[in-house]
Design a protein around this motif. Structure first.
Motif, PDB file in Angstrom:
ATOM      1  N   ILE A 246     -21.254 -16.651 -48.146  1.00  0.00           N
ATOM      2  CA  ILE A 246     -20.929 -15.414 -47.589  1.00  0.00           C
ATOM      3  C   ILE A 246     -20.927 -14.591 -48.740  1.00  0.00           C
TER       4      ILE A 246
ATOM      5  N   TYR B 200     -23.203  -9.587 -45.533  1.00  0.00           N
ATOM      6  CA  TYR B 200     -22.580  -9.688 -44.051  1.00  0.00           C
ATOM      7  C   TYR B 200     -21.558  -8.919 -43.881  1.00  0.00           C
TER       8      TYR B 200
ATOM      9  N   ALA C 189     -11.688  -8.273 -43.941  1.00  0.00           N
ATOM     10  CA  ALA C 189     -12.508  -9.159 -43.148  1.00  0.00           C
ATOM     11  C   ALA C 189     -12.479  -8.608 -41.515  1.00  0.00           C
TER      12      ALA C 189
ATOM     13  N   TYR D 142     -17.269  -8.917 -44.568  1.00  0.00           N
ATOM     14  CA  TYR D 142     -17.144 -10.350 -44.785  1.00  0.00           C
ATOM     15  C   TYR D 142     -17.645 -10.608 -46.179  1.00  0.00           C
TER      16      TYR D 142
ATOM     17  N   ALA E 275     -14.978  -9.735 -48.419  1.00  0.00           N
ATOM     18  CA  ALA E 275     -13.769 -10.453 -48.480  1.00  0.00           C
ATOM     19  C   ALA E 275     -13.995 -11.914 -49.000  1.00  0.00           C
TER      20      ALA E 275
END
Lengths: 285, 503
Positions: B79, B84, B459, B468, B471
């Motif tokens: 991620i 995201y 997040a 995200y 984070a």
């Protein structure tokens, strides 16, 4: 280093200790007092409540908007199930690590040690996304389910506990199992009928430690649980009191007293083990 | 007996496998299905092959550890190189589907007046009249042209016609209706009086992987998770895409992100150091007092002083938040009564930090006291006798005997305590929630945020949406630091050697 000293020369020690006892106990006493204070606010509270009553405690069990008693029950149930499963699974793993020699044993032990480096809650974001997608396939294990939360806790608990338990199993002599196996017992029977009963102290300690840890866990529960009737106490209590200290202090205090009670009682039981466990941990890491 | 147990366990496990596999197939999650199949095969193999015996015991623990610890760590890494977050939540397929669902009004479209009807099953029917007086009946997406005297018209007459008020009330339902008019155009509601012709705004070319805006002919190519026109216009929503090290570049290169991140990082280190130092000093001091065998009531003192440690930290933190309350809290009441002024505990950046350290001292000194007591008791008393004979002062004894011997066993615990407090989310989050906020920060950062609470807010609770990707990038920084600290701690305590000696 220590000498017998006269009463007056010893007095300053007592004075210092008393200051710290006040520091340690004041918040606790203050909250206990507030929990019996019917006025339910921070304003004008005194240490000994006037017209003490159980109204705040009654509120915990009757309020429909904030089912605090239910949250405490949720926390206890989740804690019990998690701890039982953790003890069952880690004792199996620890038995294998302690008694069998197989390929990958060293790597497995090393991995369980390494995993402790990364507290599970750090990956809260990806755990949330993972549980979200698990929930799409198996709704019973998804976001906002107790089963999903327990599943997440199970993963996080394996590393440390397997390591601790293996250490204890190593101290149990193998001669008992060997004689049992000569009598025809399988290794699983030896584990189940010999090791487990002998290892009862460590099983109990890990069960209780896991229970306390799960009961107090906040971040994963707050990420994964979203509806009021499913909150654990940690999540619910925080949302209940959030910036409402002026109007909910009494009920909050009663909830704190009631919510802390199970853990305080367990702690008293465990104290002896904890003290020795913590210091032996100091040598072993 | 053993065989039966084995059979039963394997049976149950396989039933669960099949059950999940059916779920996966019906959800068309083929990749997970293949993984599950491999897992099932491996499990069965371990239960059948004698050599697999020890692994059977490890299966349950290994399964949960890999699924819920190892996989999330790897996924975090993934991620952190994607975009995201809010604006890029959906995957590319979903975004294309959503964009292709968009319609724009055909600028030359005439108005179609309409009347709406409800049949007894509360289904919606429409009678449209275009500018040339042609009539058509619309129902569930389809249009039928009708002439005067068509039986459909008679059918409509039997249904309840919606009044203007009804139309206004079920506006949303009406707006969701669309009827295909010809190959590229649809009839959709434009306002409360009329329907218009709309055409698809974008169409996706799968081979060239570009999006065409039908009316203007603009081609949108994909760029960092967005469809982007040659002039740089981006279509929203964007989709999830790997964007390389952009999150890290933002973290270390964008002043509005780097500034707050550096402050958060600095306070995290200060916080962890202060927590360890204060709790250790107080804990050691009390342990030395309590270790005195001539002290009266030492057992009582010990059980009272240990109490804060027995209360779940989340409860303690919330309680202290009440005590620190600026207007009504008991601490400010006492300060008012004694020195005549009060402190803005949770609003002032400095005092909020002081409040945190006081709370953590309260939470943590009993633990330090217990471990120091344990360590002190293991120091041989003869050492002190020898020192006394040599004429050492109490202070000299402390510096040259107590501290060095104590540190052997306590130092690793201090390091663990450091990394624990480095990530002590609940205390920070429950007392101050990272507040007060840092003014002018582009990301939600507060003066008392530590890295982990900063991640959580990035997040899950940023007012500007979730991020995200960023984070996870911060999480990796935490992983790195925690990992290095623990590695040295392991080296110091010899835990790694324990493994390599294969105890």
């Amino acid at each position: 280093m220590y000498r017998r000293h006269s009463f007056f020369r010893g007095l300053w020690r007592h004075a210092v200790l008393l200051i710290f006892v006040v520091f340690a106990l004041f918040p606790i006493l203050w909250v206990i007092s507030a929990s019996f204070n019917p006025s339910n606010t921070l304003v004008g509270q005194s240490l000994i409540p006037k017209n003490a009553s159980l109204a705040n405690y009654r509120e915990i069990f009757t309020s429909e908007q904030y089912p605090i008693a239910l949250w405490i029950k949720n926390s206890i149930v989740i804690g019990l199930i998690t701890s039982a499963l953790v003890v069952a699974m880690t004792s199996l793993a620890a038995y294998a690590f302690s008694r069998f020699r197989f390929k990958g044993r060293r790597e497995g032990l090393f991995a369980s040690l390494l995993v402790q480096v990364f507290p599970q809650m750090l990956a809260a974001v990806s755990i949330y996304l993972l549980v979200l997608s698990i929930g799409k396939l198996i709704p019973a294990l998804g976001i906002n389910t107790h089963a999903g939360l327990i599943m997440v806790y199970l993963g996080g608990a394996m590393g440390v506990n397997a390591w601790l338990m293996k250490g204890y199993f190593d101290t149990i002599p193998t001669s008992l199992e060997e004689s049992a196996m000569i009598d025809g017992a399988s290794p699983f029977q030896a584990y189940y009928m010999i090791i487990l009963p002998l290892a009862r102290p460590i099983l109990a300690v890990i069960f209780l430690l896991q229970f306390i840890g799960t009961y107090s866990e906040f971040i994963l529960a707050s990420v994964l649980i979203s509806s009021s009737e499913k909150y654990t106490l940690a999540v619910g209590l925080q949302l209940f009191i959030h910036d409402q200290y002026a109007s909910r202090w009494g009920v909050f205090s009663a909830a704190s007293v009631l919510g802390a009670l199970p853990i305080v009682i367990l702690f008293m039981f465990l104290q002896k083990y904890l003290v020795s466990g913590l210091t032996s941990g100091a040598v072993k890491g | 007996m053993g065989k039966i147990i084995k059979g039963v366990i394997l049976g149950i496990v396989n039933v669960v496998f099949i059950w999940i596999a059916l779920y996966l197939l019906s959800a068309e999650a083929y990749l997970v299905f293949v993984l599950l199949l491999l897992g099932a095969l491996l499990t069965n193999l371990l239960f059948i092959v004698p050599k697999g015996y020890p692994y059977r015991y490890l299966l349950p623990a290994a399964f949960f550890m890999i699924l819920l610890v190892v996989y999330p760590i790897i996924y975090t890494v993934y991620i952190s190189v994607t975009n995201y977050g809010t604006g890029n939540i959906l995957n590319k397929e979903q975004v294309i589907a959503q964009l292709e669902e968009r319609y724009v009004r055909d600028t030359g479209s005439p108005d179609f007046s309409f009347s709406a009807y409800r049949d007894p099953q509360s289904g919606l029917w429409f009678l449209f009249t275009d500018s040339e007086g042609r009539q058509m009946v619309g129902h569930s997406g389809e249009l039928t042209f009708v002439e005067q005297g068509d039986p459909l018209l008679g059918q409509l007459a039997g249904y309840t016609e919606l009044t203007r008020v009804d139309v206004a009330q079920s506006l949303q339902e009406l707006q969701a209706q669309s009827f295909s008019y010809d190959e590229s155009r649809e009839l959709r509601m434009r306002n409360i009086n009329a329907f218009n012709l709309y055409e698809q705004q974008y169409s996706y070319d799968r081979e060239k992987d570009v999006l065409l805006e039908v009316q203007t002919g603009t081609l949108y190519t994909q760029e960092n998770g967005y469809f982007q026109a040659p002039d740089g216009t981006r279509l929203t929503p964007g989709f999830r895409a790997v964007i390389g090290f952009d999150n890290f570049r933002r973290l270390f290169g964008n002043p509005q992100v780097t500034g707050p991140f550096a402050r958060v990082f600095g306070w995290t280190v200060q916080w962890a150091l202060l927590s360890v130092a204060t709790t250790f000093v107080v804990g050691l001091f009390l342990a030395i007092l309590l270790n005195d065998p001539y002290l009266r009531l030492r057992k009582l003192y010990r059980s009272l002083l240990i109490l804060p440690y027995a209360i779940p930290a989340f409860i303690s933190a919330l309680i202290w938040r009440g005590l620190f309350n600026t207007e009504l809290g008991v601490i400010n009441q006492i300060l008012q009564a004694t020195i005549g002024s009060s402190v803005r505990w949770l609003q002032d950046p400095l005092w909020a930090k002081v409040a945190l350290v006081i709370l953590n001292l309260w939470l943590g000194f009993p633990y330090m006291m217990i471990i120091c007591l344990g360590a002190l008791q293991s120091i041989n008393a003869e050492m002190y006798e020898a020192a006394l004979v040599d004429g050492a002062t109490t202070w000299q004894q402390f510096c040259h005997i107590t501290m060095p011997l104590l540190m052997v066993s306590v130092a690793p615990l201090l390091v663990s305590s450091f990394s624990f407090n480095f990530n002590n989310f609940s205390v920070i989050y429950l007392l101050t929630a990272g507040r007060p906020p840092i003014v002018g920060a582009q990301t939600p950062a507060g003066h008392t945020d530590i890295l982990i609470s900063y991640t959580y807010r990035l997040a899950f609770e940023s007012g500007r949406g979730t991020d995200y990707g960023l984070a996870s990038a911060v999480t990796l920084v935490i992983f790195l630091i925690t990992g290095v600290i623990t590695f040295f701690n392991f080296r110091f305590t010899g835990a790694l050697e324990d493994v390599s000696k294969n105890v």
